[in-house]
Scaffold this motif. Sequence first.
Motif, PDB file in Angstrom:
ATOM      1  N   ARG A  48       0.666  -1.319  -0.116  1.00  0.00           N
ATOM      2  CA  ARG A  48       0.013  -0.111   0.110  1.00  0.00           C
ATOM      3  C   ARG A  48       0.841   1.232   0.027  1.00  0.00           C
ATOM      4  NH1 ARG A  48      -3.793  -1.620   5.197  1.00  0.00           N
ATOM      5  NH2 ARG A  48      -4.432  -3.836   4.358  1.00  0.00           N
ATOM      6  N   PHE A  49       2.039   1.076   0.463  1.00  0.00           N
ATOM      7  CA  PHE A  49       3.040   2.317   0.688  1.00  0.00           C
ATOM      8  C   PHE A  49       3.828   2.494  -0.765  1.00  0.00           C
ATOM      9  CE2 PHE A  49       1.720   0.999   4.819  1.00  0.00           C
ATOM     10  CZ  PHE A  49       1.293   2.200   5.413  1.00  0.00           C
ATOM     11  N   ILE A  50       3.853   1.688  -1.827  1.00  0.00           N
ATOM     12  CA  ILE A  50       4.615   2.095  -2.914  1.00  0.00           C
ATOM     13  C   ILE A  50       4.379   3.644  -3.370  1.00  0.00           C
ATOM     14  CG2 ILE A  50       4.741   1.510  -5.268  1.00  0.00           C
ATOM     15  CD1 ILE A  50       5.368  -0.999  -3.722  1.00  0.00           C
ATOM     16  N   GLY A  51       5.732   3.868  -3.595  1.00  0.00           N
ATOM     17  CA  GLY A  51       5.729   5.555  -3.875  1.00  0.00           C
ATOM     18  C   GLY A  51       5.934   6.060  -2.591  1.00  0.00           C
ATOM     19  N   THR A  52       5.917   5.734  -1.548  1.00  0.00           N
ATOM     20  CA  THR A  52       6.040   6.375  -0.251  1.00  0.00           C
ATOM     21  C   THR A  52       7.550   6.581   0.320  1.00  0.00           C
ATOM     22  OG1 THR A  52       3.614   5.818   0.424  1.00  0.00           O
ATOM     23  CG2 THR A  52       5.190   6.688   1.975  1.00  0.00           C
ATOM     24  N   ASN A  53       7.906   7.697   0.972  1.00  0.00           N
ATOM     25  CA  ASN A  53       9.336   7.720   1.507  1.00  0.00           C
ATOM     26  C   ASN A  53       9.199   6.902   2.797  1.00  0.00           C
ATOM     27  OD1 ASN A  53      10.748   9.237  -0.543  1.00  0.00           O
ATOM     28  ND2 ASN A  53       9.673  11.318   0.152  1.00  0.00           N
ATOM     29  N   LEU A  54      10.113   6.084   2.782  1.00  0.00           N
ATOM     30  CA  LEU A  54      10.335   5.345   4.063  1.00  0.00           C
ATOM     31  C   LEU A  54      11.798   5.306   4.454  1.00  0.00           C
ATOM     32  CD1 LEU A  54       8.731   1.917   2.708  1.00  0.00           C
ATOM     33  CD2 LEU A  54       7.650   3.727   3.784  1.00  0.00           C
ATOM     34  N   LYS A  55      11.769   5.134   5.776  1.00  0.00           N
ATOM     35  CA  LYS A  55      13.044   4.804   6.581  1.00  0.00           C
ATOM     36  C   LYS A  55      13.135   3.449   6.855  1.00  0.00           C
ATOM     37  CE  LYS A  55      15.833   6.088  10.775  1.00  0.00           C
ATOM     38  NZ  LYS A  55      15.676   7.002  12.003  1.00  0.00           N
ATOM     39  N   ILE A  56      14.133   2.865   6.662  1.00  0.00           N
ATOM     40  CA  ILE A  56      14.562   1.404   6.872  1.00  0.00           C
ATOM     41  C   ILE A  56      15.407   1.279   7.660  1.00  0.00           C
ATOM     42  CG2 ILE A  56      14.961  -0.894   6.343  1.00  0.00           C
ATOM     43  CD1 ILE A  56      13.419  -0.366   3.578  1.00  0.00           C
ATOM     44  N   THR A  57      15.447   0.585   8.959  1.00  0.00           N
ATOM     45  CA  THR A  57      16.455   0.617  10.000  1.00  0.00           C
ATOM     46  C   THR A  57      16.864  -1.027   9.921  1.00  0.00           C
ATOM     47  OG1 THR A  57      15.893   2.375  11.512  1.00  0.00           O
ATOM     48  CG2 THR A  57      17.261   0.502  12.324  1.00  0.00           C
ATOM     49  N   THR A  58      18.100  -1.410   9.487  1.00  0.00           N
ATOM     50  CA  THR A  58      18.412  -2.453   9.501  1.00  0.00           C
ATOM     51  C   THR A  58      19.672  -2.847  10.686  1.00  0.00           C
ATOM     52  OG1 THR A  58      20.345  -2.248   7.977  1.00  0.00           O
ATOM     53  CG2 THR A  58      18.211  -2.254   7.043  1.00  0.00           C
ATOM     54  N   ILE A  59      20.095  -3.922  10.736  1.00  0.00           N
ATOM     55  CA  ILE A  59      21.257  -4.570  11.247  1.00  0.00           C
ATOM     56  C   ILE A  59      22.632  -3.717  11.216  1.00  0.00           C
ATOM     57  CG2 ILE A  59      20.423  -6.679  12.154  1.00  0.00           C
ATOM     58  CD1 ILE A  59      21.969  -7.997  10.182  1.00  0.00           C
ATOM     59  N   HIS A  60      22.544  -3.298   9.709  1.00  0.00           N
ATOM     60  CA  HIS A  60      23.589  -2.651   9.189  1.00  0.00           C
ATOM     61  C   HIS A  60      23.543  -0.901   9.180  1.00  0.00           C
ATOM     62  CE1 HIS A  60      24.990  -6.419   8.030  1.00  0.00           C
ATOM     63  NE2 HIS A  60      23.818  -6.461   7.290  1.00  0.00           N
ATOM     64  N   GLY A  61      22.433  -0.275   9.633  1.00  0.00           N
ATOM     65  CA  GLY A  61      22.483   0.872   9.571  1.00  0.00           C
ATOM     66  C   GLY A  61      20.762   1.393   9.044  1.00  0.00           C
ATOM     67  N   SER A  62      20.873   2.621   8.988  1.00  0.00           N
ATOM     68  CA  SER A  62      19.471   3.242   8.612  1.00  0.00           C
ATOM     69  C   SER A  62      19.632   3.993   7.055  1.00  0.00           C
ATOM     70  CB  SER A  62      19.082   4.305   9.490  1.00  0.00           C
ATOM     71  OG  SER A  62      19.066   3.737  10.761  1.00  0.00           O
ATOM     72  N   PHE A  63      18.348   3.823   6.519  1.00  0.00           N
ATOM     73  CA  PHE A  63      18.481   4.155   5.143  1.00  0.00           C
ATOM     74  C   PHE A  63      17.100   4.861   4.754  1.00  0.00           C
ATOM     75  CE2 PHE A  63      21.395   0.398   5.610  1.00  0.00           C
ATOM     76  CZ  PHE A  63      22.419   1.237   4.710  1.00  0.00           C
ATOM     77  N   GLN A  64      17.110   5.804   3.892  1.00  0.00           N
ATOM     78  CA  GLN A  64      15.718   6.587   3.507  1.00  0.00           C
ATOM     79  C   GLN A  64      15.703   6.596   2.171  1.00  0.00           C
ATOM     80  OE1 GLN A  64      14.729  10.159   5.606  1.00  0.00           O
ATOM     81  NE2 GLN A  64      13.968  10.982   3.655  1.00  0.00           N
ATOM     82  N   GLY A  65      14.393   6.289   1.638  1.00  0.00           N
ATOM     83  CA  GLY A  65      14.000   6.308   0.277  1.00  0.00           C
ATOM     84  C   GLY A  65      12.659   6.086  -0.189  1.00  0.00           C
ATOM     85  N   GLU A  66      12.441   5.960  -1.649  1.00  0.00           N
ATOM     86  CA  GLU A  66      11.224   5.768  -2.060  1.00  0.00           C
ATOM     87  C   GLU A  66      10.824   4.321  -2.079  1.00  0.00           C
ATOM     88  OE1 GLU A  66       8.856   6.692  -6.280  1.00  0.00           O
ATOM     89  OE2 GLU A  66       9.738   8.343  -5.063  1.00  0.00           O
ATOM     90  N   LEU A  67       9.627   3.587  -1.716  1.00  0.00           N
ATOM     91  CA  LEU A  67       9.644   2.304  -1.956  1.00  0.00           C
ATOM     92  C   LEU A  67       9.195   2.127  -3.131  1.00  0.00           C
ATOM     93  CD1 LEU A  67       8.924  -0.568  -0.587  1.00  0.00           C
ATOM     94  CD2 LEU A  67       6.430   0.250  -0.080  1.00  0.00           C
ATOM     95  N   PHE A  68       9.896   1.115  -3.837  1.00  0.00           N
ATOM     96  CA  PHE A  68       9.776   0.838  -5.328  1.00  0.00           C
ATOM     97  C   PHE A  68       9.093  -0.404  -5.478  1.00  0.00           C
ATOM     98  CE2 PHE A  68      11.170  -1.081  -9.348  1.00  0.00           C
ATOM     99  CZ  PHE A  68      10.781  -0.296 -10.188  1.00  0.00           C
ATOM    100  N   HIS A  69       9.312  -1.450  -4.682  1.00  0.00           N
ATOM    101  CA  HIS A  69       8.979  -2.745  -4.851  1.00  0.00           C
ATOM    102  C   HIS A  69       9.059  -3.400  -3.506  1.00  0.00           C
ATOM    103  CE1 HIS A  69       7.695  -6.417  -6.887  1.00  0.00           C
ATOM    104  NE2 HIS A  69       8.632  -7.053  -6.288  1.00  0.00           N
ATOM    105  N   ILE A  70       8.109  -4.198  -3.209  1.00  0.00           N
ATOM    106  CA  ILE A  70       7.956  -5.279  -2.212  1.00  0.00           C
ATOM    107  C   ILE A  70       7.566  -6.825  -2.591  1.00  0.00           C
ATOM    108  CG2 ILE A  70       5.684  -4.664  -1.149  1.00  0.00           C
ATOM    109  CD1 ILE A  70       8.065  -6.315   0.841  1.00  0.00           C
ATOM    110  N   ASP A  71       8.579  -7.580  -2.585  1.00  0.00           N
ATOM    111  CA  ASP A  71       8.122  -8.733  -3.409  1.00  0.00           C
ATOM    112  C   ASP A  71       7.771  -9.998  -2.329  1.00  0.00           C
ATOM    113  OD1 ASP A  71      10.505  -9.996  -2.068  1.00  0.00           O
ATOM    114  OD2 ASP A  71      11.634 -10.223  -3.854  1.00  0.00           O
ATOM    115  N   SER A  72       7.279 -11.023  -2.808  1.00  0.00           N
ATOM    116  CA  SER A  72       6.785 -12.106  -1.894  1.00  0.00           C
ATOM    117  C   SER A  72       7.989 -13.102  -1.087  1.00  0.00           C
ATOM    118  CB  SER A  72       6.065 -13.279  -2.821  1.00  0.00           C
ATOM    119  OG  SER A  72       7.084 -13.593  -3.652  1.00  0.00           O
ATOM    120  N   SER A  73       9.117 -12.594  -1.459  1.00  0.00           N
ATOM    121  CA  SER A  73      10.191 -13.137  -0.386  1.00  0.00           C
ATOM    122  C   SER A  73      10.463 -12.052   0.450  1.00  0.00           C
ATOM    123  CB  SER A  73      11.457 -13.443  -1.455  1.00  0.00           C
ATOM    124  OG  SER A  73      11.927 -12.280  -1.691  1.00  0.00           O
ATOM    125  N   ARG A  74       9.701 -11.166   0.782  1.00  0.00           N
ATOM    126  CA  ARG A  74       9.819 -10.322   1.927  1.00  0.00           C
ATOM    127  C   ARG A  74      10.947  -9.220   1.627  1.00  0.00           C
ATOM    128  NH1 ARG A  74       8.549 -13.960   7.068  1.00  0.00           N
ATOM    129  NH2 ARG A  74       6.581 -14.904   5.844  1.00  0.00           N
TER     130      ARG A  74
END
Length: 390
Positions: free
Chosen positions: A13-39
């Motif tokens: 539902r959030f395709i095209g929305t700006n997201l902040k993703i926090t991972t075990i490696h750091g934090s990143f911000q960008g526009e959601l382009f795709h979310i696939d079935s493998s998560r």
Amino acid sequence: MMDPVTDTDFLSRFIGTNLKITTIHGSFQGELFHIDSSRAIILVKVKDLSTGNTLPGAKLFFGNVILKVEIVEETSGHDSQEQGEIKDESGNTPSQDNDQALEPKEVDVPAAQTKKKSDVKIKFSGDEEDINYVLIDQFQPMFGPAIRHLQNQKVLSLAAVALMVSPHGKLCWLQVATKSCVYIFDILLLGPRVFKNGLQMVLEDKGILKVVHDCRWLGNFLSQQYGVVLTNIFDTQVADVYLFWMETGGFLPSRTSTVKESLTRYLNPSPSQVSFLMYKEALEKDNPNIWSDRPLPAAVLKLLSLEVMHLLALRLAMLDAMLADYTLLVDGYLNAHRQGTPDLFLSSESASSELPEVLQQFSKLQQRRREKALKEHEVNSLGFLMRGDK
């Protein structure tokens, strides 16, 4: 409890929305382009929040390294931004404990400049404009019918492109051609499920012949990263070496041939008919990470289709060349009987089983080929013939 980090329907539902993703490696911000079935999540226009650097192209994050996903809302009138965690419909924040069916490691898509379709201009000859290819970058609705069609074939051709042809590379696109259609599978987006859901059965089916040019690197990718073992292969690069050995009376070439060289040598196409391979080389040189670009321009998808489609015709031409000596011997055998004397048909069984003179001529033919090859080619220090481009 719903986990929005791994709930693909929710995040879509959030395709095209700006997201902040926090991972075990750091934090990143960008526009959601795709979310696939493998998560896996793909962001574009990505910024590394730890360094402040903008990362060109796309970045791929696998679900097992994501700790938190937040919406970044721009506040009108100034540059400040507000962030909020993505919650499910019950108000729950993402769980970090659900690691089932997740990818075993993170694979980053190297920096790549995102190009619009109008940025890539490729001209093809008239016949090639009508090539029938099907892009498969999701499991519905085309994946199932494509697999069923492939399972009903006796011969397929395969080609692929990857980011870095090395143990640390990433398979991006897999092209599979039949006589009537080319399927282009987006491996980067579909992930391992593309093999588990049917493509592995096709690639491992001993009843289906797969035509590949240099099966080594593709076989290694499939085996090491996806557990797929290619079987029943006709390798056009190996076939070219074998044919060189035949044509020169037993010499091996100093090197193998490229796809372009093999197509030119055995199919005798016009320069315009193989120009697509030159375009491919130019695109890779201009943008080494082009195969991670999404969406890939239609002209480039057509280019990938042409490469795999021509392998089917190349195999047939090579088989004809491989049988040339056999056909020659059979014709000589038949003509010898037609021109023989009556005594030939009255010979004893033991005499008729002796190697006929016409078949003995084959060794002389091979000797003449060796002599001719030595005149036309230089011999390197290893005893291989130096072959030039054709």
